[in-house]
Design an enzyme around this catalytic site. Structure first.
Site, PDB file in Angstrom:
ATOM      1  CE  LYS A 121      34.281  26.812 -24.916  1.00  0.00           C
ATOM      2  NZ  LYS A 121      35.653  26.211 -24.934  1.00  0.00           N
ATOM      3  CG  HIS A 123      30.941  27.015 -27.542  1.00  0.00           C
ATOM      4  ND1 HIS A 123      30.653  28.238 -26.969  1.00  0.00           N
ATOM      5  CD2 HIS A 123      32.248  27.078 -27.945  1.00  0.00           C
ATOM      6  CE1 HIS A 123      31.722  29.012 -27.048  1.00  0.00           C
ATOM      7  NE2 HIS A 123      32.709  28.333 -27.630  1.00  0.00           N
TER       8      HIS A 123
END
Length: 242
Positions: A121, A123
């Site tokens: 991921k 963000h």
């Protein structure tokens, strides 16, 4: 000659195998018959981890994992301190959560849970891991359902070691199929133990499952494992067992 304590421990272990087999049957996670596996092998039994699909079932499963872990700690196979339970995505996620809850609830053992993302991921909180963050010198115990060839372990161990300088305490499975890994003479469990140097434990194994299945009765009062299925099991394990 065994002491009274040793005899009691043996009886408790036998009870656990039978109790877990009954639990698998009640959940319809275990079926006997003839099943073609992904490997092409025709197996006399099949285990479906997707059958643990209610809160009660996954809670009971977590309790069995917790019991096996505490047993192994008492035997000195697993360390007394376990910092987090790691479950590989996706099937291992509910196992890790349920086991962590059961360890705290049933044994007063505070332990975290961690699982991996399939993709990093980039963000928000980011990273590859969710749950308890992995840090240096942590004792991390992995949980999974059934090992066939050890592929999932070989994929996830580098991910864990890339996060921090952790100590992999071991791996706990629901069932040890006791089958050879590919062309090796070793079982998948023994192969992983040899390669990575940590213990691989199981709540039960296929031989105990068939022994229990001959004693446990279905709704019609018949043993779950008939003579024909028992014979098929012997032939299957003679051919593929380690």
């Amino acid at each position: 000659m065994q002491s009274a304590a040793q005899i009691q421990e043996t009886e408790q272990a036998q009870d656990m195998h039978e109790q877990f087999t009954q639990f698998l049957l009640d959940c319809q996670a275990l079926r006997f018959g003839s099943f073609t596996l992904k490997s092409g092998r025709v197996s006399p039994y099949f285990i479906n981890a997707g059958a643990f699909n209610t809160g009660d079932r996954i809670a009971r499963l977590g309790a069995f994992y917790a019991q096996r872990i505490v047993e192994a700690q008492r035997e000195g196979v697993l360390p007394e301190r376990i910092d987090t339970i790691f479950g590989p995505a996706y099937k291992g996620i509910p196992l890790a959560v349920a086991t962590a809850i059961a360890l705290q609830r049933d044994f007063g053992m505070p332990v975290g849970y961690t699982f991996d993302r399939k993709e990093r991921k980039d963000h928000g909180d980011g990273g590859m891991m969710v749950g308890t963050p992995l840090t240096d010198n942590m004792n991390v115990l992995m949980v999974d359902d059934v090992m066939t060839a050890g592929t999932a372990v070989r994929e996830v161990v580098p991910k864990l070691r890339a996060e921090a300088n952790i100590h992999l305490a071991g791996l706990v499975l629901s069932v040890d199929r006791g089958e050879r890994a590919g062309d090796s003479e070793l079982s998948a469990v023994a192969s992983v133990e040899q390669e990575f140097g940590f213990p691989v434990l199981a709540i039960t194994d296929v031989r105990h499952i068939f022994a229990a299945g001959k004693q446990l009765l279905d709704a019609d009062g018949q043993p779950y494992v008939s003579e024909a299925i028992d014979q098929a099991a012997h032939e299957y394990l003679a051919r593929y067992g380690a």
